[in-house]
Design an enzyme around this catalytic site. Structure first.
Site, PDB file in Angstrom:
ATOM      1  N   ARG A  60       0.870  -1.178   0.000  1.00  0.00           N
ATOM      2  CA  ARG A  60       0.000   0.000   0.000  1.00  0.00           C
ATOM      3  C   ARG A  60       0.907   1.229   0.000  1.00  0.00           C
ATOM      4  O   ARG A  60       2.059   1.164   0.440  1.00  0.00           O
ATOM      5  CB  ARG A  60      -0.866   0.028   1.251  1.00  0.00           C
ATOM      6  N   LYS A 112      -2.258  -2.213   7.812  1.00  0.00           N
ATOM      7  CA  LYS A 112      -3.454  -1.725   8.499  1.00  0.00           C
ATOM      8  C   LYS A 112      -3.692  -2.518   9.774  1.00  0.00           C
ATOM      9  O   LYS A 112      -3.412  -3.709   9.843  1.00  0.00           O
ATOM     10  CB  LYS A 112      -4.673  -1.884   7.590  1.00  0.00           C
ATOM     11  N   HIS A 151      -2.601   1.985  -5.729  1.00  0.00           N
ATOM     12  CA  HIS A 151      -3.448   0.799  -5.613  1.00  0.00           C
ATOM     13  C   HIS A 151      -3.567   0.042  -6.934  1.00  0.00           C
ATOM     14  O   HIS A 151      -3.851  -1.158  -6.936  1.00  0.00           O
ATOM     15  CB  HIS A 151      -4.829   1.174  -5.067  1.00  0.00           C
ATOM     16  N   ARG A 163      -0.939  -2.513  -6.722  1.00  0.00           N
ATOM     17  CA  ARG A 163      -1.334  -3.561  -5.775  1.00  0.00           C
ATOM     18  C   ARG A 163      -2.350  -4.506  -6.428  1.00  0.00           C
ATOM     19  O   ARG A 163      -2.246  -5.727  -6.308  1.00  0.00           O
ATOM     20  CB  ARG A 163      -1.923  -2.888  -4.534  1.00  0.00           C
ATOM     21  N   HIS A 195      -4.348  -9.202   4.062  1.00  0.00           N
ATOM     22  CA  HIS A 195      -5.790  -9.200   4.306  1.00  0.00           C
ATOM     23  C   HIS A 195      -6.145 -10.108   5.469  1.00  0.00           C
ATOM     24  O   HIS A 195      -5.449 -11.090   5.724  1.00  0.00           O
ATOM     25  CB  HIS A 195      -6.535  -9.673   3.060  1.00  0.00           C
ATOM     26  N   TYR A 229      -9.771  -7.610  -5.200  1.00  0.00           N
ATOM     27  CA  TYR A 229      -8.603  -7.672  -6.063  1.00  0.00           C
ATOM     28  C   TYR A 229      -8.669  -8.674  -7.192  1.00  0.00           C
ATOM     29  O   TYR A 229      -8.002  -8.507  -8.188  1.00  0.00           O
ATOM     30  CB  TYR A 229      -7.346  -7.964  -5.231  1.00  0.00           C
TER      31      TYR A 229
END
Length: 168
Positions: free
Chosen positions: A24, A48, A117, A120, A143, A153
Site C-alpha cells: 500500500r 493496516k 493501488h 497492488r 488481508h 482484487y
C-alpha cells in the site's frame, strides 16, 4: 512503442515494491531501513490494524533498492540520520503526496493514470493468473480473509470466463 522517461534508482525501487510486493502507499512511505532483510530477501511490512507480515522480494527488486541506497540516497546529508527508506528530493521522508506526484509524472508516458493501488491490484491479479493459491495472495496482501482478497482484487476477465466455458 512507448518510451518511459529515465527513472531514478529511487523511483525504480519504489515502483518495484509497489508492483512486485503489493505494498500500500502508506506501507511504502513508512518503510524503514531495519524492515529490510537483505539476507532473507524479504521485508517486514507494517500494515493496516498494526498487522505485521513478511513479504519476500525478488532479486531484481532488492538490487534496485540497493542501487538507490548506494547511489541516490547517499546524496542527501539527512540520509544517514533518517530511518526511512524513501526520501524526497530534499532528503526528507517521502510522503504519500510525493509518491502520487512521482506516479503522475509517468502518466503521460504510459498513457494511463497511475496510482499506488493500481500496482497492488496488478500484483494480486498477476499472482492469480500464475495460479498462486488465493490464501497465499491474501497473506501477501495482508488481508484478514480470503473473501476480502476475492472481493477487491481478483477480477475475472471476459476472456478468462470464455476460456473456462470452452473447457466444458
Amino acid at each position: 512503442q512507448q518510451v518511459l522517461p529515465s527513472l531514478s534508482f529511487r523511483n525504480q525501487a519504489l515502483i518495484h515494491l509497489l508492483l512486485y510486493a503489493g505494498l500500500r502507499a502508506s506501507e511504502l512511505v513508512e518503510l524503514r531501513l531495519w524492515q529490510i532483510d537483505w539476507i532473507g530477501r524479504s521485508i517486514e511490512v507494517h500494515g493496516k490494524g498494526d498487522k505485521v507480515r513478511e513479504v519476500p522480494l525478488r532479486e531484481d527488486t532488492l538490487r534496485r533498492i540497493r542501487q538507490y541506497m548506494e547511489e541516490d540516497r547517499t546524496k542527501h546529508r539527512h540520509a544517514l540520520e533518517s530511518p526511512y527508506v524513501f526520501l524526497s528530493q530534499r532528503g526528507e521522508r517521502l510522503t504519500r503526496g510525493g509518491l502520487l506526484d512521482i506516479l503522475k509524472t509517468l502518466d503521460d508516458a504510459v498513457g494511463r493514470h497511475l496510482y499506488p493501488h493500481l500496482f497492488r491490484h496488478t500484483f494480486a491479479t498477476r499472482l492469480t493468473q500464475k495460479h498462486v493459491d488465493i490464501t497465499v495472495i491474501s497473506r501477501l496482501l495482508g488481508h484478514h480473509s480470503i473473501e476480502q482478497t476475492n472481493r477487491y482484487y481478483i477480477q475475472t476477465s471476459k476472456e478468462e470466463k470464455q476460456q473456462a466455458v470452452e473447457r466444458l
